[in-house]
Design an enzyme around this catalytic site. Structure first.
Site, PDB file in Angstrom:
ATOM      1  N   ARG A 181       0.838  -1.204   0.000  1.00 42.97           N
ATOM      2  CA  ARG A 181       0.000   0.000   0.000  1.00 42.97           C
ATOM      3  C   ARG A 181       0.872   1.253   0.000  1.00 42.97           C
ATOM      4  NH1 ARG A 181      -4.676   0.064   4.351  1.00 42.97           N
ATOM      5  NH2 ARG A 181      -5.318   1.867   3.112  1.00 42.97           N
ATOM      6  N   CYS A 240      -1.425   6.073   9.145  1.00 40.61           N
ATOM      7  CA  CYS A 240      -1.746   4.823   8.447  1.00 40.61           C
ATOM      8  C   CYS A 240      -2.768   5.170   7.373  1.00 40.61           C
ATOM      9  CB  CYS A 240      -2.272   3.788   9.441  1.00 40.61           C
ATOM     10  SG  CYS A 240      -3.659   4.396  10.450  1.00 40.61           S
TER      11      CYS A 240
END
Length: 276
Positions: A181, A240
């Site tokens: 990611r 995050c």
């Protein structure tokens, strides 16, 4: 008096099980999380909903997918959940604390709650260790939570601060998402793949060993000490996807005996929706 660690082991929780001040909370997430809780949870645990209890969801462009609730609303939620200042709160989820367990821990720490721990290994490990399991709904009697504070007490920064940090050689932005990611190879949740400019990737999974348990405080201290040696704490920011999993690394840092740095709650979910 020995400082309480933020991580509690299954055998330690078993020893506490008759403590009248013990309050156990299950913070697993997902579309079926409440029905899964009703089927099976640790004995005496109460379900906490990430979306309604630990966030006030609005437009992800302004605050990300899981922005913090207003401080006063969270204080009311704690009373609704049956937590008071004397409660020994133990939190678990089904993702080794990386789901919403660590987020709830961070929020309780940030309102000044003293006695809060996350269960090492979460639901699966506790079940494997023969911790008593129950089913059905469960609630604690409502209380009134009295905080000494009027606002969050752990450091945070916001999107404009992060923008400044991307251009500050004395600052570091830490992205705890998995490397695929971070690299923009895959993005299962947010609209855009990639990462904040100049962010470093320290995946939260590196906090855990091969059994899904937190590495020892010494190992974690060694893992992060170079980062903390090089930068002032006020210049270190963790994020995050939506400000939930980043708390896993903040929990690991606290477990390692290091100071808790800034949390960027909006995280990639907010940053990626703004043309910066």
């Amino acid at each position: 008096m020995k400082k309480q660690l933020p991580i509690i082991e299954v055998n330690e929780l078993l020893e506490l099980s008759e403590n009248p001040n013990l309050k156990i909370f299950d913070v697993r997430t997902g579309p079926d999380s409440k029905s899964e809780f009703d089927k099976k949870h640790l004995k005496n645990a109460v379900y906490v909903d990430l979306n309604s209890d630990l966030a006030e969801i609005d437009n992800p462009k302004n605050g990300g997918r899981h922005p913090l609730p207003k401080f006063e609303n969270f204080i009311k939620t704690l009373g609704k959940l049956g937590i008071d200042k004397d409660s020994h709160v133990v939190i678990y989820d089904d993702k080794n604390g990386a789901n919403a367990g660590a987020r709830f821990w961070w929020m309780l720490k940030a309102v000044g709650h003293k006695n809060v721990q996350v269960l090492n290994g979460g639901l699966q490990f506790a079940e494997n260790q023969n911790y008593p399991i129950a089913s059905g709904e469960n609630y604690y009697p409502k209380t009134e939570y009295i905080s000494d504070y009027k606002d969050w007490q752990l450091p945070q920064i916001w999107i404009d601060d992060v923008k400044n940090a991307t251009q500050d050689s004395d600052a570091v932005i830490v992205d705890v998402r998995e490397s695929q990611r971070y690299q923009g190879i895959t993005e299962p949740i947010d609209l855009v793949a990639g990462h904040i400019p100049n962010a470093k990737n320290f995946p939260f999974s590196d906090n855990l060993d091969e059994n899904g348990l937190f590495k020892s405080p010494e190992t974690l201290r060694n893992l992060y000490s170079e980062l903390f040696k090089q930068y002032d704490k006020s210049k270190i920011t963790f994020h995050c996807g939506s400000g939930v999993t980043a708390c896993h690394s903040l929990l690991a840092l606290d477990y390692a005996g290091l100071e808790i740095p800034n949390l960027y709650v909006g995280s990639w979910s907010e940053w990626s929706r703004n043309e910066i």
